[in-house]
Design a protein around this motif. Structure first.
Motif, mmCIF file in Angstrom:
data_model
loop_
_atom_site.group_PDB
_atom_site.id
_atom_site.type_symbol
_atom_site.label_atom_id
_atom_site.label_comp_id
_atom_site.label_asym_id
_atom_site.label_seq_id
_atom_site.Cartn_x
_atom_site.Cartn_y
_atom_site.Cartn_z
ATOM 1 N N LYS A 153 44.574 1.855 -35.575
ATOM 2 C CA LYS A 153 45.280 2.283 -36.788
ATOM 3 C C LYS A 153 46.069 1.113 -37.382
ATOM 4 O O LYS A 153 46.146 0.954 -38.595
ATOM 5 C CB LYS A 153 46.197 3.473 -36.478
ATOM 6 N N ALA A 203 43.292 3.350 -29.610
ATOM 7 C CA ALA A 203 43.240 4.162 -30.824
ATOM 8 C C ALA A 203 44.437 3.864 -31.729
ATOM 9 O O ALA A 203 44.295 3.740 -32.950
ATOM 10 C CB ALA A 203 43.208 5.640 -30.448
ATOM 11 N N GLY A 204 45.628 3.728 -31.117
ATOM 12 C CA GLY A 204 46.816 3.373 -31.898
ATOM 13 C C GLY A 204 46.706 1.973 -32.477
ATOM 14 O O GLY A 204 47.121 1.717 -33.610
ATOM 15 N N PRO A 218 46.067 9.524 -47.714
ATOM 16 C CA PRO A 218 46.339 10.290 -46.497
ATOM 17 C C PRO A 218 45.101 11.014 -45.969
ATOM 18 O O PRO A 218 44.948 11.200 -44.762
ATOM 19 C CB PRO A 218 47.399 11.308 -46.928
ATOM 20 N N PHE A 245 39.990 9.480 -40.373
ATOM 21 C CA PHE A 245 39.882 8.478 -39.305
ATOM 22 C C PHE A 245 40.485 9.021 -38.006
ATOM 23 O O PHE A 245 39.926 8.854 -36.927
ATOM 24 C CB PHE A 245 40.573 7.181 -39.731
ATOM 25 N N SER A 246 41.613 9.712 -38.129
ATOM 26 C CA SER A 246 42.246 10.304 -36.934
ATOM 27 C C SER A 246 41.326 11.329 -36.289
ATOM 28 O O SER A 246 41.238 11.415 -35.059
ATOM 29 C CB SER A 246 43.578 10.965 -37.303
ATOM 30 N N ARG A 247 40.649 12.121 -37.108
ATOM 31 C CA ARG A 247 39.722 13.122 -36.552
ATOM 32 C C ARG A 247 38.568 12.432 -35.820
ATOM 33 O O ARG A 247 38.161 12.857 -34.742
ATOM 34 C CB ARG A 247 39.183 14.020 -37.676
ATOM 35 N N VAL A 291 43.671 2.998 -46.556
ATOM 36 C CA VAL A 291 44.873 3.498 -45.859
ATOM 37 C C VAL A 291 45.919 4.066 -46.811
ATOM 38 O O VAL A 291 46.859 4.718 -46.378
ATOM 39 C CB VAL A 291 45.529 2.410 -44.964
ATOM 40 N N ARG A 348 43.120 8.646 -43.971
ATOM 41 C CA ARG A 348 43.788 8.426 -42.679
ATOM 42 C C ARG A 348 43.526 9.603 -41.747
ATOM 43 O O ARG A 348 43.257 9.432 -40.559
ATOM 44 C CB ARG A 348 45.297 8.230 -42.887
ATOM 45 N N ALA A 349 43.591 10.828 -42.301
ATOM 46 C CA ALA A 349 43.361 12.019 -41.485
ATOM 47 C C ALA A 349 41.922 12.027 -40.958
ATOM 48 O O ALA A 349 41.681 12.378 -39.798
ATOM 49 C CB ALA A 349 43.636 13.280 -42.303
ATOM 50 N N PHE A 359 49.638 12.566 -37.601
ATOM 51 C CA PHE A 359 48.171 12.562 -37.516
ATOM 52 C C PHE A 359 47.568 11.796 -38.702
ATOM 53 O O PHE A 359 46.643 11.009 -38.554
ATOM 54 C CB PHE A 359 47.662 14.005 -37.490
ATOM 55 N N SER A 360 48.133 12.055 -39.882
ATOM 56 C CA SER A 360 47.611 11.354 -41.058
ATOM 57 C C SER A 360 48.669 10.445 -41.698
ATOM 58 O O SER A 360 48.437 9.876 -42.751
ATOM 59 C CB SER A 360 47.085 12.358 -42.081
ATOM 60 N N ILE A 377 39.394 1.057 -44.009
ATOM 61 C CA ILE A 377 39.732 2.430 -44.442
ATOM 62 C C ILE A 377 40.626 2.307 -45.674
ATOM 63 O O ILE A 377 41.407 1.348 -45.775
ATOM 64 C CB ILE A 377 40.556 3.168 -43.354
ATOM 65 N N SER A 399 51.214 5.726 -29.674
ATOM 66 C CA SER A 399 51.250 4.354 -30.181
ATOM 67 C C SER A 399 50.624 4.381 -31.567
ATOM 68 O O SER A 399 49.872 5.300 -31.900
ATOM 69 C CB SER A 399 50.478 3.401 -29.261
ATOM 70 N N TRP A 427 51.936 6.430 -38.607
ATOM 71 C CA TRP A 427 50.559 6.892 -38.368
ATOM 72 C C TRP A 427 50.250 6.586 -36.908
ATOM 73 O O TRP A 427 49.987 5.445 -36.540
ATOM 74 C CB TRP A 427 49.615 6.157 -39.315
ATOM 75 N N ILE A 486 38.644 9.507 -34.502
ATOM 76 C CA ILE A 486 39.210 8.935 -33.264
ATOM 77 C C ILE A 486 39.250 10.016 -32.184
ATOM 78 O O ILE A 486 38.888 9.792 -31.033
ATOM 79 C CB ILE A 486 40.652 8.400 -33.530
ATOM 80 N N GLU A 487 39.708 11.200 -32.589
ATOM 81 C CA GLU A 487 39.773 12.319 -31.636
ATOM 82 C C GLU A 487 38.409 12.591 -31.026
ATOM 83 O O GLU A 487 38.277 12.776 -29.811
ATOM 84 C CB GLU A 487 40.258 13.585 -32.361
ATOM 85 N N ALA A 508 43.635 -1.147 -39.075
ATOM 86 C CA ALA A 508 43.213 -0.562 -40.350
ATOM 87 C C ALA A 508 44.251 -0.822 -41.436
ATOM 88 O O ALA A 508 43.911 -1.167 -42.572
ATOM 89 C CB ALA A 508 42.993 0.934 -40.175
ATOM 90 N N VAL A 509 45.527 -0.665 -41.097
ATOM 91 C CA VAL A 509 46.598 -0.893 -42.088
ATOM 92 C C VAL A 509 46.659 -2.371 -42.473
ATOM 93 O O VAL A 509 46.850 -2.716 -43.638
ATOM 94 C CB VAL A 509 47.960 -0.394 -41.542
#
Lengths: 298, 345
Positions: free
Chosen positions: A181, A177-178, A253, A259-261, A250, A256-257, B264-265, A248, B287, B273, A263-264, A184-185
């Motif tokens: 990210k 998951a990390g 924000p 995408f994080s959700r 990137v 990004r949020a 998180f964001s 994404i 990570s 991030w 991922i969760e 994506a960047v």
């Protein structure tokens, strides 16, 4: 106490981190080798005799040779390191005013005390209570440091080591998951080989090509599944190149949020295989056997 | 406005501002006493050319460029390839707006993050004496409203009273500083004061309140950029040799839930991030990516400490950034170490 991790992959990752931390210090703890002046070290070096121990550490006057093992039997071949010498490359990388000598017998670092302890090496158990079985060390500073060491109390740094070839797919997912990210960047495709380099970090060369291929296949499998499933909105897997691209915005924000959700949510999905416990598998297999037997009888 | 065509002319202009406001009047036609601002940015070597191209900078001398933004001129000195310094006489707010618009947010460009220990190191190196400090705290980590928010500047003169000193001491011990003020007097005659007075900020800029020796000023700014770069170089060189980590030690317990919200964001100047991959009661391992450079990194967060491990060839500016911003958010003291040795001290 032995490793708190149950899986072989997590155990090995943590064992490597603790072995490296023997040569480091934090404000909370000091590694016994660091304390004895072994502040430099090299992972997966080659000796002048073409031996490849896991780590060689360097103090001003001595060097030490170290292998890392989770086996309860290993140690039989440790005496091959007893007479090794440094290559010119290592001497140049870690210069010293005097010719360094091997500090004594090689070290075997483990998270599990062996049932059988062969002669010819020093054993270091990295969980509390520390148990070091010292057979022979010429360097008195190191000898005293190890005698006084009580083991690591606090978590050690990750050193960017997140996975080893034994890591299974469920262990790999939160670490990937990390990495996703980062991909994506970058905004570019990353191959499965590139991904495992990030996961293994500095230990990349420590593992054979075939064992790295084993890890690579697991990563490819996850990337393919996730591109067709939970993260299909962002991820595209290239079967030919064995690479993944994640698209994404990137710079935003909120993107990004989101995408994080997602991922969760992906990480919360429990695969079917998780519910198939070992006893279930045996039961199924034996049922099949029974049926075949019945047919034969019939 | 007179156009600066060389480094020599720029120095002459800055010197004239330092020495005599009349010179400024004769060149620019108004009497507002300008204060020189110096802003430092860290530009990763992979992004030097793209950064210069993207801002439309005009080269006026070797490694010296100028840009015009909102009718203010900024002179960019990149004689140090990595730590650029930007001179201006614009107001701080306007200069910060320029920085945000033209530089920050671009991949590879970051601020110089001056830890408190680094700011005092600079002061000590030049034997400047204390002239006070600034506190600026805004708890951007919390979701709760109203957010904690306060700021103060405690300037100290040559003869503070006992009560003033008491307040100063308590503030000094209690808060992390957003800026420090230092200087020296050359004359004790109040009618004919001369000397130097600077305010250095945690996020990499400095205001020259007064300066009667331009060479000292140039020496000071050079010291800041070169010393900062040297610290980054040490970390990066050692990282080439072996797996390592940067240790950040906080003077108080950190609220991990608030930190989770930031990463998180990837919001705010922290630019990290991240994704947690192992959660224990008092320890979380993450990570993820440093948005500043796109570098992959890991961060291990304990109650009052954190370990950052960067990949080979990774940019180590993440260390002072994480340290400085943690201090701001927590309003507490933060120290960073490498191999057990304190950095930026």
């Amino acid at each position: 106490m032995s490793s708190p991790y149950e899986s072989k992959g997590e155990r090995r990752v943590e064992l490597w981190r603790r072995a490296i931390f023997l040569f480091n210090r934090s404000h909370l703890e000091v590694g016994p080798f660091f304390k004895a002046g072994y502040k430099d070290f090299f992972c997966e070096p080659k000796t002048a005799e073409k031996q490849t121990p896991d780590i060689i550490g360097f103090s001003d006057k001595f060097f030490c040779v170290m292998d890392i093992s989770m086996s309860d039997q290993k140690g039989e071949e440790m005496n091959k390191y007893e007479t090794v010498t440094l290559t010119e490359y290592l001497k140049a990388l870690f210069p010293s005013d005097v010719e360094r000598h091997n500090c004594g017998y090689p070290f075997l670092v483990t998270d599990l005390l062996p049932n059988v302890k062969y002669p010819g090496y020093n054993l270091i158990h990295v969980y509390q209570p520390r148990q070091a079985e010292i057979e022979h060390i010429d360097d008195e500073l190191l000898l005293n440091s190890l005698k006084n060491w009580t083991g690591f109390v606090f978590p050690v740094p990750s050193y960017g080591v997140l996975a080893v070839p034994e890591s299974d797919e469920e262990e790999l997912k939160p670490k990937l998951a990390g990495v996703f990210k980062k991909i994506a960047v970058d905004g570019e495709e990353m191959t499965s080989e590139g991904i495992i380099q990030l996961l293994i970090g500095d230990l990349y060369e420590s593992f054979s090509r075939s064992s790295r291929a084993n890890l690579r296949r697991k990563v490819e499998n996850i990337c393919e599944i996730v591109s067709n499933g939970s993260l299909s909105e962002y991820a595209k897997y290239n079967q030919t190149n064995k690479s993944i691209k994640i698209s994404i915005d990137v710079s935003n924000p909120q993107s990004r949020a989101k995408f994080s959700r997602d991922i969760e949510s992906w990480l919360k999905i429990i695969p079917l295989s998780y519910f198939l416990k070992e006893e279930d598998l045996h039961y199924n297999e034996s049922t099949e056997d029974d049926e075949i037997d019945d047919e034969d009888e019939g | 406005m007179v156009t600066i065509k060389s480094r020599k002319e720029l120095f002459a202009l800055l010197q004239s501002i330092c020495e005599d406001n009349r010179e400024f009047y004769s060149r620019f036609g108004h009497w507002i006493r300008p204060q020189i601002k110096v802003l430092w940015i860290e530009v990763n070597e992979r992004f030097v050319d793209s950064t210069l191209a993207s801002i439309g900078a005009l080269q006026i001398d070797k490694d010296l460029f100028s840009i015009n933004y909102e009718d203010e001129i900024y002179w960019i000195d990149r004689s140090n390839k990595r730590i650029w310094q930007i001179f201006s006489v614009a107001q701080t707010k306007i200069a910060q707006r320029m920085l945000k618009s033209l530089f920050l947010g671009k991949k590879g460009v970051d601020k110089l993050w001056a830890l408190e220990s680094f700011m005092y190191k600079v002061q000590k190196e030049f034997s400047y004496s204390d002239r006070g400090f600034g506190i600026k705290f805004k708890d951007t980590l919390t979701m709760k409203e109203p957010k904690s928010n306060f700021s103060a500047k405690l300037w100290i003169g040559r003869n503070p009273s006992e009560n003033q000193l008491r307040l100063y001491k308590v503030a000094d011990e209690t808060f992390s500083k957003s800026s420090i003020r230092f200087g020296k007097n050359w004359s004790d005659d109040d009618k004919n004061m001369s000397g130097e007075l600077y305010e250095l900020f945690y996020d990499g800029h400095m205001t020259v309140n007064t300066c009667d020796d331009f060479e000292n000023f140039i020496e000071l700014t050079s010291y800041i950029k070169n010393t900062y770069q040297k610290e980054l170089d040490i970390m990066e060189k050692e990282r080439q040799k072996k797996p390592s980590f940067i240790e950040t030690v906080f003077s108080e317990k950190v609220n991990k839930d608030d930190f989770n919200r930031i990463i998180f964001s990837g919001i705010g100047n922290m630019n990290l991030w991240l994704e947690p991959y192992e959660i224990q009661k008092d320890f979380i391992r993450y990570s993820g990516v440093d948005i500043h450079t796109g570098d992959f990194l890991t961060l291990d967060f304990g109650d009052d400490y954190a370990y950052i491990s960067n990949k080979l060839n990774g940019c180590m500016n993440v260390a002072p950034r994480f340290g400085s911003l943690s201090a701001r958010h927590l309003s507490s003291d933060v120290k960073i170490f490498f191999d057990g040795v304190p950095l930026f001290v």
